[in-house]
Motif scaffolding. Structure first.
Motif, PDB file in Angstrom:
ATOM      1  N   UNK A 100       1.066   9.813 -12.544  1.00 43.49           N
ATOM      2  CA  UNK A 100      -0.312  10.634 -12.260  1.00 43.49           C
ATOM      3  C   UNK A 100      -0.371   9.620 -12.239  1.00 43.49           C
ATOM      4  N   UNK A 101      -0.776   7.987 -12.813  1.00 41.68           N
ATOM      5  CA  UNK A 101      -0.549   6.838 -12.029  1.00 41.68           C
ATOM      6  C   UNK A 101      -0.153   6.842 -10.685  1.00 41.68           C
ATOM      7  N   UNK A 102       1.448   6.698 -10.782  1.00 36.27           N
ATOM      8  CA  UNK A 102       1.869   6.439  -9.679  1.00 36.27           C
ATOM      9  C   UNK A 102       1.036   7.273  -7.833  1.00 36.27           C
ATOM     10  N   UNK A 103       0.520   8.809  -9.027  1.00 38.20           N
ATOM     11  CA  UNK A 103       0.145   9.084  -7.414  1.00 38.20           C
ATOM     12  C   UNK A 103      -1.079   9.241  -7.098  1.00 38.20           C
TER      13      UNK A 103
ATOM     14  N   UNK B 214      -3.196   9.951  -3.155  1.00 35.62           N
ATOM     15  CA  UNK B 214      -4.160  11.077  -3.663  1.00 35.62           C
ATOM     16  C   UNK B 214      -5.233  10.080  -2.207  1.00 35.62           C
ATOM     17  N   UNK B 215      -5.121   9.069  -2.739  1.00 34.51           N
ATOM     18  CA  UNK B 215      -6.131   8.091  -1.703  1.00 34.51           C
ATOM     19  C   UNK B 215      -5.938   7.493  -0.408  1.00 34.51           C
TER      20      UNK B 215
ATOM     21  N   UNK C 185      -5.205   8.102   3.716  1.00 32.60           N
ATOM     22  CA  UNK C 185      -4.989   6.497   3.910  1.00 32.60           C
ATOM     23  C   UNK C 185      -6.789   5.161   3.691  1.00 32.60           C
ATOM     24  N   UNK C 186      -7.558   6.121   2.729  1.00 33.53           N
ATOM     25  CA  UNK C 186      -8.621   4.709   2.484  1.00 33.53           C
ATOM     26  C   UNK C 186      -8.286   4.062   1.122  1.00 33.53           C
ATOM     27  N   UNK C 187      -7.153   3.809   0.028  1.00 39.30           N
ATOM     28  CA  UNK C 187      -6.698   2.618  -0.383  1.00 39.30           C
ATOM     29  C   UNK C 187      -7.351   1.335  -0.825  1.00 39.30           C
ATOM     30  N   UNK C 188      -8.478   1.308  -1.921  1.00 33.90           N
ATOM     31  CA  UNK C 188      -9.171   0.019  -1.901  1.00 33.90           C
ATOM     32  C   UNK C 188      -8.779  -0.724  -3.429  1.00 33.90           C
ATOM     33  N   UNK C 189      -9.601  -1.710  -3.078  1.00 37.44           N
ATOM     34  CA  UNK C 189      -9.505  -3.098  -4.148  1.00 37.44           C
ATOM     35  C   UNK C 189      -9.633  -2.036  -5.554  1.00 37.44           C
TER      36      UNK C 189
ATOM     37  N   UNK D 165       2.043   2.483  -1.816  1.00 34.93           N
ATOM     38  CA  UNK D 165       2.891   4.534  -1.664  1.00 34.93           C
ATOM     39  C   UNK D 165       4.347   4.310  -1.992  1.00 34.93           C
ATOM     40  N   UNK D 166       4.904   2.649  -1.998  1.00 31.11           N
ATOM     41  CA  UNK D 166       6.110   3.002  -1.814  1.00 31.11           C
ATOM     42  C   UNK D 166       6.813   3.164  -3.380  1.00 31.11           C
ATOM     43  N   UNK D 167       5.899   2.614  -4.727  1.00 30.42           N
ATOM     44  CA  UNK D 167       5.480   2.435  -6.149  1.00 30.42           C
ATOM     45  C   UNK D 167       6.525   4.070  -6.260  1.00 30.42           C
TER      46      UNK D 167
END
Length: 259
Positions: free
Chosen positions: A116-119, A123-124, A126-130, A217-219
């Protein structure tokens, strides 16, 4: 084989027969050899002796039955105590196995939480933020701590001899799988930490640069998570039949002593 028993003659009947023969002999022999006339007082004395002897015999028979009853009661008590000790030991074994099974289920939950932590990033996108990065850092730190605690519990269980011999290999494999999952979480935490440092000037929901979003996202922890899940399922396959077998023995033992 020849049967030496006297059919129909139980010990009580044999005692009664002996009493009757004894009375007859006591009466017949003196009458046969005496030359004097028998007085009424002689009969009274004789009758008193017979009655006294009969009461003594009756008291002996009553005492014999009482002793037999006491012996039977003691046998039942001893049998019940042995059965209760057996039930208590089996329940301890069942509790130990259930404890270990619970530890393996906890490993499964932790692996699910790692996934779940990986996803979070998937899920975020293309708007992955700090804020997503900081949240993921906290998640991975918590997972690493949980894995350390679980490995310590499994080791403690081994030291306390909570051992099911058939599952020793699977238990060892689970510890190795958890250590590898921890290393994967630590590597993921390091990657996210680097991304956080690189984007320390960003605030709020401002998206990260595309390259950093790609790194997030590569994690991937799928391989390590799947191994933990496989070990948990294997352990259940080994332990559940044993728990079921022990419970059946406990139920049977309880019914034998009327519990």
């Amino acid at each position: 084989m020849k049967n030496n028993n006297l059919p129909g003659l139980t010990p009580v009947w044999l005692i009664s027969l002996g009493l009757a023969l004894g009375v007859f002999l006591v009466m017949a022999v003196p009458l046969a050899i005496t030359s004097e006339a028998i007085k009424p007082s002689d009969w009274i004395g004789f009758g008193g002796s017979v009655v006294g002897g009969a009461f003594t015999l009756f008291a002996g028979i009553t005492a014999w039955f009482a002793v037999q009853g006491q012996i039977s009661a003691q046998d039942r008590i001893a049998t019940t105590q042995i059965a209760l000790q057996k039930i208590n030991t089996l329940n301890q074994h069942i509790e130990m196995l259930e404890t270990e099974r619970g530890l393996f289920w906890k490993a499964r939950l932790i692996s699910d939480w790692c996934k779940t932590s990986q996803t979070l990033f998937d899920d975020a996108r293309p708007r992955i933020s700090i804020s997503h990065v900081n949240h993921a850092l906290s998640e991975f730190e918590e997972r690493i701590e949980q894995i350390d605690d679980l490995v310590a519990l499994i080791t403690q269980a081994e030291n306390k001899q909570w051992r099911f011999p058939v599952a020793i290999q699977t238990r060892t494999e689970m510890k190795i799988a958890l250590v590898r999952l921890k290393l994967a979480c630590s590597a993921a935490h390091f990657e996210v930490k680097v991304i956080s440092i690189h984007n320390g000037d960003l605030t709020g929901v401002t998206p990260l640069p595309e390259s950093d979003q790609d790194k997030c996202c590569e994690i991937n922890l799928d391989k390590e998570v799947d191994v933990v899940l496989a070990k948990q399922m294997k352990f259940d396959e080994l332990v559940l039949p044993e728990i079921t077998r022990l419970i059946a023995i406990v139920r049977r033992s309880e019914s034998e002593v009327g519990l």
